[in-house]
Design an enzyme around this catalytic site. Structure first.
Site, PDB file in Angstrom:
ATOM      1  N   THR A 180       0.728  -1.164   0.157  1.00 42.37           N
ATOM      2  CA  THR A 180      -0.066  -0.308   0.155  1.00 42.37           C
ATOM      3  C   THR A 180       1.070   1.106   0.031  1.00 42.37           C
ATOM      4  O   THR A 180       2.286   1.733   0.227  1.00 42.37           O
ATOM      5  CB  THR A 180      -0.837   0.126   1.276  1.00 42.37           C
ATOM      6  OG1 THR A 180       0.451   0.223   2.728  1.00 42.37           O
ATOM      7  CG2 THR A 180      -1.795  -1.520   1.498  1.00 42.37           C
ATOM      8  N   GLU A 324      -5.518  -4.833  -1.334  1.00 40.05           N
ATOM      9  CA  GLU A 324      -5.899  -5.496  -0.557  1.00 40.05           C
ATOM     10  C   GLU A 324      -7.044  -6.625  -1.217  1.00 40.05           C
ATOM     11  O   GLU A 324      -6.799  -7.659  -0.795  1.00 40.05           O
ATOM     12  CB  GLU A 324      -6.494  -5.346   0.548  1.00 40.05           C
ATOM     13  CG  GLU A 324      -6.127  -4.975   1.260  1.00 40.05           C
ATOM     14  CD  GLU A 324      -5.357  -2.822   1.447  1.00 40.05           C
ATOM     15  OE1 GLU A 324      -5.116  -2.043   2.219  1.00 40.05           O
ATOM     16  OE2 GLU A 324      -6.141  -2.933   0.315  1.00 40.05           O
ATOM     17  N   LYS A 434     -17.016  15.183   9.038  1.00 39.39           N
ATOM     18  CA  LYS A 434     -18.379  15.205  10.115  1.00 39.39           C
ATOM     19  C   LYS A 434     -18.972  16.760  10.739  1.00 39.39           C
ATOM     20  O   LYS A 434     -17.468  17.271  11.548  1.00 39.39           O
ATOM     21  CB  LYS A 434     -18.129  14.235  10.930  1.00 39.39           C
ATOM     22  CG  LYS A 434     -19.494  13.969  12.234  1.00 39.39           C
ATOM     23  CD  LYS A 434     -19.313  12.370  12.939  1.00 39.39           C
ATOM     24  CE  LYS A 434     -20.540  12.391  13.567  1.00 39.39           C
ATOM     25  NZ  LYS A 434     -20.222  10.781  13.927  1.00 39.39           N
ATOM     26  N   TRP A 439     -22.941  14.544   8.429  1.00 36.76           N
ATOM     27  CA  TRP A 439     -22.019  14.030   7.602  1.00 36.76           C
ATOM     28  C   TRP A 439     -21.828  14.202   6.249  1.00 36.76           C
ATOM     29  O   TRP A 439     -23.032  14.487   5.452  1.00 36.76           O
ATOM     30  CB  TRP A 439     -21.838  12.541   7.151  1.00 36.76           C
ATOM     31  CG  TRP A 439     -22.041  11.057   7.449  1.00 36.76           C
ATOM     32  CD1 TRP A 439     -22.274  10.472   8.823  1.00 36.76           C
ATOM     33  CD2 TRP A 439     -20.678  11.198   9.179  1.00 36.76           C
ATOM     34  NE1 TRP A 439     -22.309   9.386   9.907  1.00 36.76           N
ATOM     35  CE2 TRP A 439     -20.729   9.513   9.725  1.00 36.76           C
ATOM     36  CE3 TRP A 439     -19.082  11.174   8.502  1.00 36.76           C
ATOM     37  CZ2 TRP A 439     -19.381   9.566  10.800  1.00 36.76           C
ATOM     38  CZ3 TRP A 439     -17.946  10.210   9.583  1.00 36.76           C
ATOM     39  CH2 TRP A 439     -18.105   9.833  10.312  1.00 36.76           C
TER      40      TRP A 439
END
Length: 550
Positions: A180, A324, A434, A439
């Site tokens: 990653t 992944e 937030k 949100w």
């Protein structure tokens, strides 16, 4: 009774046996190169013999530090088919990350592009690179660099025979490895078994994947060092398709010329690649008549880009995945009952991350671990599992504990799912804003802002706010001649028509360039570090409405 193992060698065998004369074309440092699958597989056997002669054994790791070209492609099959593990290294990472990755993976051999040799040399550290027994330059000359021992690729394989008895590799053997990008800490190593890569390839061949066929001409612009170029070189080989590799750091002109000259039918890359091509086409004649579709991943595809390519009769296929996941998890193909839907309905679906591909399962959970409704509104974190989804990181037990729940991968992506099963990425868990307990999707605001024809790039970050916890601020890139004050008013007016007042950015900050990660995505972390303070709110317009003011 156990059948044959699910391994990559079956794909190269099929390409050589059924499509021996199908072409592989590459733009390289030394000009355009072309050869056939028959010649390609001969060279993979020479490569395997050379690695054998060097003493590379089963499960040893072989690293690449390369762009997209034919010699890199040879390692995609030559290394895993002999039972070793191919480790593709991102050359755009910081030197310290490259040192960590090579040391952590314990690579025995490193194949290096000439244009990247100095970059590798700058990262070279004798302790971190202690495992490396051979450096190989992908070129005809060997530069004077402190990389020992060093040879060129042709010298490394040319004396080797084109015959090689491939071993009976297990489908559980490790075939690939990718790290990653490490934006929130040390990079994490993800390993892929033969069976994981085989399963991913089969899914990509289905119509609900990418539907690659033997008649296609496939060009992965997404780097081959980044999650197997989204698996396209394996899928194209399995299908027997012609492959075109765009080489080192291709510019829009290079991409346009390759599409025209080689008859490319399907290509893949991040949104910035296609934005660059569209800008190039505004001032240059381009023939895209052979191009059927482009696959966009890595970041959301702005609807304006989808619409612009529709005008050229080129279909934008939106896909989502992760390192992944080998990496593709969903593709925004239209289901049969949407084929005759109004264009705007289709456009809305195509702009989402799409439907989970056959073979995978997913669920979306809220903060309490409860699954959310598929209503297109409820937010939650996306979890996935399946045969090509990893269940652990290489020697990172602390990350394993945080990012996995049994065989479920916690993606860190905040999504909604509509009633038709289309997943829409609202934000990364680290990037969602937030404000006042509600949100706000930074990504949705970015796409809306980038739909304006005067905006080149835009990123939205949350900055601290004494009362509302966080408020959104837009970082915008425009050309020098644009009147920024007028544009700000245009953007505010446009956003007011689409979103609640409390979603509107409290400021529009104009910068020269959005910083990028090593994989070409917008780096929100860098933006937050550079600009994420309340001064942006104080310098710009005050908050227009409280989060509760709908």
């Amino acid at each position: 009774m156990e059948g044959c193992q699910q391994t990559l060698e079956s794909f190269s065998w099929r390409a050589e046996s059924i499509y021996p004369d199908r072409e592989i074309v590459a733009r390289t440092h030394e000009g355009k190169q072309r050869y056939t699958y028959s010649e390609f597989t001969d060279r993979t056997r020479q490569l395997a013999n050379a690695l054998d002669s060097l003493g590379i054994e089963h499960s040893d790791r072989v690293g690449t530090f390369c762009w997209n070209h034919d010699r890199h492609f040879e390692t995609y099959f030559g290394v895993p088919n002999m039972g070793a593990q191919l480790h593709t290294i991102n050359p755009l990472l910081p030197d310290s990350h490259i040192q960590y990755i090579v040391e952590d993976a314990a690579d025995k051999v490193l194949f290096v592009d000439p244009s990247l040799a100095e970059k590798l040399a700058s990262a070279y550290d004798p302790d971190a690179f202690e495992s490396v027994e051979q450096f190989v330059i992908i070129g005809s000359t060997v530069p004077d660099l402190p990389l020992e021992p060093l040879t060129d690729y042709e010298s490394f394989i040319e004396a080797e025979p084109t015959e090689y008895d491939w071993p009976n590799v297990s489908q559980d053997d490790m075939a690939g490895m990718c790290y990653t990008s490490g934006t929130t800490g040390k990079p994490k190593g993800v390993e892929y078994t033969q069976q994981m890569m085989w399963s991913h390839t089969m899914a990509m061949l289905t119509p609900q994947g990418l539907g690659i066929q033997d008649s296609d001409v496939v060009m992965p612009i997404v780097p081959m060092f980044h999650v197997n170029a989204w698996g396209m070189p394996f899928a194209a080989t399995a299908a027997g398709a012609k492959q075109v590799f765009p080489g080192p750091a291709p510019e829009p002109a290079d991409i346009a010329h390759l599409i025209e000259e080689e008859g490319v039918t399907i290509a893949a890359g991040v949104p910035t690649v296609w934005l660059g091509l569209l800008e190039y086409m505004e001032e240059n004649e381009c023939d895209l008549s052979t191009l059927d579709s482009i696959v966009i991943g890595g970041a959301a595809a702005p609807k304006a880009v989808i619409e612009q390519f529709d005008e050229f009769d080129v279909s934008v296929v939106h896909a989502w995945g992760m390192t992944e996941m080998s990496p593709v998890g969903s593709v925004a193909n239209l289901t049969h009952d949407l084929q005759d839907a109004p264009y705007e309905t289709q456009l809305e679906k195509r702009g989402k991350q799409g439907i989970i591909v056959p073979g995978l399962e997913f669920k979306v959970i809220d903060d309490d671990g409860r699954e959310v409704s598929w209503d297109g509104e409820a937010f939650g974190e996306l979890l996935v599992r399946g045969p090509w989804v990893t269940t652990e990181y290489h020697e990172r037990p602390e990350a394993n504990k945080a990012d996995f729940e049994g065989d479920w991968l916690r993606t860190g992506d905040i999504v909604t799912v509509d009633e038709d099963g289309y997943i829409e990425l609202v934000d990364r868990a680290d990037d969602v804003i937030k404000s006042g307990g509600e949100w706000i999707s930074s990504q949705e605001l970015e796409n809306a802002i980038m739909a304006h024809d005067k905006v080149s790039e835009a990123a939205v970050i949350g900055v601290p706010h004494e009362r509302w916890q966080e408020r959104p601020v837009a970082m915008v890139v425009v050309s020098e001649e644009v009147d920024r004050e007028s544009l700000t008013e245009e953007l505010k007016k446009m956003l007011r028509g689409e979103y609640p007042k409390w979603w509107l950015p409290d400021g529009f900050n104009y910068i020269d360039e959005i910083p990028k990660t090593a994989t070409g995505k917008f780096s929100k972390m860098d933006l937050r570090e550079q600009y994420g303070d309340e001064e942006l709110l104080e310098e710009n317009a005050p908050t227009e409405a409280a989060p509760g003011d709908r």
